[in-house]
Design a protein around this motif. Sequence first.
Motif: not given
Length: 676
Positions: A56-70, A245-250
């Motif tokens: 669920i955390k990895a699927l968060a849509d960050l408002a100020d972070t573009p979902l796609f850039f290219g 980038l959706g990586e939470l376990e590092v």
Amino acid sequence: MSVDVDDPLARERAHLSASRAALRAMREDVESLDIKDVTANWVNAVILTRQIEDRIKALADLADTPLFFGRLDYLHTTQEGQRFYIGRRHVHDADGDPMVIDWRAPVSQPYYQASKKNPQDVGLRRRFGYTGGDLTAYEDEHLSDPAELERTSRLLQAEIERPRVGPMRDIVATIQPEQDEIVRSDLSGTVCVQGGPGTGKTAVGLHRVAYLLYAHRERLARTGTLVIGPNRSFLHYIEQVLPALGELEVKQATVDDLVAHVEVRGTDEAATAVVKGDARMAEVLRRAVWSHVTLPTEPLMVVRGSRRWRVPAYELEEIVRELTDRDIRYGAAREALPQRIAHAVLVRMEQAGEAPDDRVQNAVARNAAVKAVVKECWPAVEPAKLVLRLLSDPDFLAEHAAGVLSEDEQKLLVWAKPARSMKSAKWSAADAVLIDETTDLVERTHSLGHVVVDEAQDLSPMQYRAVGRRCTTGSATVLGDLAQGTTPWATESWAQALAHLGKPEALVEELTAGFRVPREVIAYASRLLPHMSPGLAPVESVRENPGSLEILRSEPAALDASVVAACVEALTHEGSIGLIAADARIAPLAEALDAAGMAYLSPGEETTAESRLTLVPASLAKGLEYDYVVLDEPSAVVDGEPDERTGLRRLYVTLTRAVSGLAVVHAAELPEQLTP
């Protein structure tokens, strides 16, 4: 909602809205999962619940972070569909069709690698510009059109130069081809990245972790990943890159965290720390540990019931010698010794007509007489206690350092006032590394799947060994800049460093294109290179930013006021401001800022739109970046170090923290190496 089909920007905004809705639906699907009837026990339920929460955390849509850039439009691709939107994570619609492709997927690689010379079947590469989270612009590059010349993307340049407030951002939208090659290098190989200021080596290392977790998720989920930074301020600065980038376990740590076997309360003189950090200390410790083994001189008599079983001394000696000749840890050999002795007893039982099994052998291994032999000839070794003895007992040190360390070096190691106990000992950071080395001699250190170590040029050989122990069966990404080595034991060459790490076969890559530091600033700082790191290639900045460098002379009595004025001027610009000064100058500058009513942060505290000024000691500046930097008194930065070369390297670090502009304020004469 109706979309104007003749307006490309409107169509792209519609796709962004649809993608965000699809991501929200993916998240809601996970949130609605009912696991009551699918888990066998409470342990499985806890594990599955945690996995669902992470998803669920990895699927968060960050408002100020573009979902796609290219976007990539292929010409003759065999992929299903010919248009792909490239973003930070995968998004699919209700039918499972992709709406956004993860930047790490193979189909996304041409977004970073394709060029006019090698279009890789890409007809169109489209870059998107955002304001906050709103898509506001796009820019097309027709790779198959020879009429279009190679040019620098305006949106790409704007993204690189975007003012930075808060922690470090990812560079996923701006990765360059040479950086992408490193990011996508295989998990099985260790990579060392030599990169000057502003070349993006830290971001490359973090993005490589994200890529490896994408490509080898199951394997790294089992073996683990770790990012090692030079200090807590640095780790706090970079900690949001991987979650974005959706990586939470590092996990993240400093080298001091890795070797925290004792409480560090003391410090070493530089000369002492250099000897303690020397790789030769590993041999001294190895000798000291294995010196505890002595050969048996008496036979063993084991009594079981009415029978007695005798093992002669020469056979016990053979067992001990065989274990010492094997390449295993001291502790593992010690655990094997009673079983080997018990086996010798069982052989005699079988010769006498008995039929003992494993239970009998285990019972014999626990026999008091066998335990006594083990305790006598192979005693337990407590790592901290052994290091304490080496540092407190000159004779014990001399015995095991003979032919390895000189007498003068041994004298540097021995404490002038030996500690009475391990608890009262004022251990230094270098002592903790020695204890870690000794611990590994006794018991093997757990190895991870991949380790990233940043600012590696400041590690001692013994610290490299400590990091290497954490990835003996895995790989590593080593990041650093030889010109920024500011410890007395700083790395002289990557070949030496990688040998100490246990990865001599590692590939060394050099990044020389600078994307963050303006050309005028890096050229000024590079005047120091011939005097501190001769032979190292200077960074070639791709950014022209006229007027980005100011040298401001002040009267000595007015220096603090001049620095405060420079900060006031810097704050008229957008973005973060760093006031960097020699450590000894931090207190008076803090007083000057307080007197002027200017609020400021300490390194590691997050900048915000309301609080953008950070007061940074030169010793903590490495790895940090600010839009505008005010550098106080360069000569004080040089004089604050134990020798001139280290001082010039510290100055080089402080001069190269600026992304948009640098103001150097000085009252004393500038170091002569800065004059052309």
